[in-house]
Scaffold this active site. Structure first.
Site, PDB file in Angstrom:
ATOM      1  N   GLU A   1       1.067  -1.534  -0.307  1.00 16.57           N
ATOM      2  CA  GLU A   1      -0.142   0.048  -0.087  1.00 16.57           C
ATOM      3  C   GLU A   1       1.200   1.457   0.164  1.00 16.57           C
ATOM      4  O   GLU A   1       0.993   2.234   1.085  1.00 16.57           O
ATOM      5  CB  GLU A   1      -1.163   0.256   1.469  1.00 16.57           C
ATOM      6  CG  GLU A   1      -2.153  -1.009   0.711  1.00 16.57           C
ATOM      7  CD  GLU A   1      -3.424  -1.319   1.783  1.00 16.57           C
ATOM      8  OE1 GLU A   1      -3.702  -1.537   2.204  1.00 16.57           O
ATOM      9  OE2 GLU A   1      -2.715  -0.573   3.322  1.00 16.57           O
TER      10      GLU A   1
ATOM     11  N   GLU B   1      -5.542  -8.212   0.497  1.00 15.84           N
ATOM     12  CA  GLU B   1      -6.284  -8.621   1.326  1.00 15.84           C
ATOM     13  C   GLU B   1      -7.584  -7.601   0.674  1.00 15.84           C
ATOM     14  O   GLU B   1      -7.797  -6.819   0.235  1.00 15.84           O
ATOM     15  CB  GLU B   1      -5.932  -7.157   2.255  1.00 15.84           C
ATOM     16  CG  GLU B   1      -4.738  -6.965   3.171  1.00 15.84           C
ATOM     17  CD  GLU B   1      -4.170  -5.850   3.767  1.00 15.84           C
ATOM     18  OE1 GLU B   1      -4.562  -5.017   4.063  1.00 15.84           O
ATOM     19  OE2 GLU B   1      -2.670  -6.002   3.424  1.00 15.84           O
TER      20      GLU B   1
END
Length: 453
Positions: free
Chosen positions: A165, A353
């Site tokens: 991320e 995720e």
């Protein structure tokens, strides 16, 4: 509709080192930026830190058995950067590598495919002497980490995630100061985000020197929808998409940073983006064998007054399903995101995720009847299957998270796990959602799967 998943599909769950390991002073580990940030008054809800977490550094063998008992064939975890390079660069701590080698070997012995993340936000504090990700030297430091871990484990680990991320690192760590290292500076944020992307390229180059590995980066991707049909809100959604998604997707795909966002940042900063040097975009492009997709919800956007960011998140409003953090449960947006990626970006996809905060605890009989997480899981697996039926090349699904854990600045309150963790004792209890997921994995999909009674 029958949704069929390939027999080699990766069905797994995910965690990260700082969120689950604890044992911050074990085996020569150095200090990380999160150790320092957690000591700031008010930085962590409830005043917690990662010193205990889920105690997985000590309980790793039990957790491997737990993974195997659920029938998972994949497990995403991260190495603690500070466990490998305690001083940020230079000396390699072999005890840290020994630990992860034991862990990988135990997973493989049980037929579980390791998916290894190199940087899940826990940069060594020593690198902050140069400014952390604002310093270009951190690209070389990350390459050193990659070399140390790959030299030990690339003969056994096929799937590698370099960075987790980049947008969140840049936004929460360097723009808003809500995550470690707690910097609040838009200019630093843009520079840090670029260096994280450069580090992905540098790490992928190191990994590709090892035969048979796949290197990717996990992006936090949020579909951005306009709040109304107006041209102003459509422009806001487009700007938000550039800020959150295209700024990272386009350079990975070899298109360079999107021109509209470069112009936006240069206006907002009042300077050219000199940190993006000649050759940098080429050093990012073509370094992804797959794209990691971290998906939680969508963003509903409206126009805002002129400023650095002329858009704002306004919803959704109204009576929609939400997690305990207030995030909309939006599986249809998940399906459309996967189809958009299939259409616009040439990567195999791994859902690295996907999950939600639901605070259900054990009842009088010891069971955790988390019916909302079960519904979330079923809806998102179904949406993923529909995207695959529409052509999306999805290779795996790694639910966030295997365990309840330390949730960064939110501390220990949010619970994402398929497995409940009683933090004082470390006791693990498989939730009903974990039982449901085990049946989905065993069946290779949702066909014939009923929810736990």
């Amino acid at each position: 509709m029958t949704l069929r998943f390939p027999p080699d599909f990766l069905w797994g769950a995910a965690t990260s080192a700082y969120q689950v390991e604890g044992s911050l002073d074990a085996d020569g580990r150095g200090e990380s930026v999160w150790d320092v940030f957690a000591r700031r008054p008010g930085a962590i809800e409830g005043g917690g830190d990662g010193s205990l977490a889920s105690d997985s550094y000590r309980r790793w063998a039990d957790d491997v058995e737990l993974i195997a008992s659920l029938g998972l064939n994949a497990y995403r975890f991260s190495v603690g950067w500070s466990r490998i390079l305690p001083d940020g660069r230079g000396r390699v701590e072999q005890r840290g590598l020994d630990h992860y080698e034991r862990f990988v070997d135990a997973l493989l012995a049980r037929g579980v495919t390791p998916v290894l993340t190199l940087n899940h936000w826990d940069m060594p504090q020593a690198l902050m002497a140069d400014g952390g990700w604002v310093a270009r030297s951190c690209v070389d430091a990350f390459a050193e980490l990659t070399t140390a871990v790959a030299d030990r484990l690339a003969d056994r680990v096929e799937w590698w995630i370099t960075q987790n991320e980049p947008w969140i690192i840049a936004l929460l760590g360097y723009q808003l100061g809500l995550h470690a290292p707690g910097v609040r500076d838009l200019s630093a944020s843009v520079t840090a985000g670029h260096h994280v992307m450069l580090a992905h390229g540098a790490g992928a180059d190191v990994l590709r020197a090892h035969r048979g590995v796949k290197a990717g980066v996990a992006l936090s991707l949020f579909p951005c929808d306009p709040a109304t049909p107006s041209e102003e809100d459509a422009a806001a959604a487009r700007g938000s998409d550039g800020y959150v998604n295209r700024w990272y997707l386009d350079p990975l795909a070899g298109r360079g940073y999107p021109a509209d966002m470069r112009e936006h940042y240069e206006r907002a900063l009042g300077r050219p983006l000199n940190e993006i040097r000649d050759g940098d975009e080429d050093a990012i492009a073509g370094r992804s064998d797959f794209l990691g997709v971290n998906y939680y919800t969508r963003r509903v956007m409206a126009a805002a007054p002129p400023g650095p960011f002329p858009w704002r998140v306004v919803g959704p409003s109204g009576d929609v399903a939400r997690t305990d953090e207030g995030w909309e449960v939006a599986p249809d947006s998940f399906r459309e995101l996967l189809l958009r990626l299939h259409r616009d970006y040439p990567f195999p996809l791994v859902v690295t995720e996907n999950g939600g905060v639901f605070g259900d605890a054990p009842l009088h009989d010891g069971r955790v009847r988390d019916v909302r997480r079960q519904a979330f899981l079923r809806a998102h697996v179904r949406a993923m299957g529909e995207a695959m039926a529409g052509g999306a090349d999805v290779r795996g699904y790694l639910h966030w998270s295997l365990l309840d854990n330390f949730e960064w600045s939110l501390g220990y309150r949010p619970r994402f796990g398929l497995v409940h963790v009683d933090y004082p004792t470390g006791r693990r209890t498989v939730k009903d959602s974990g039982r449901l997921y085990a049946r989905i994995v065993a069946a290779g999909g949702l066909d014939g799967i009923e929810e736990d009674a």
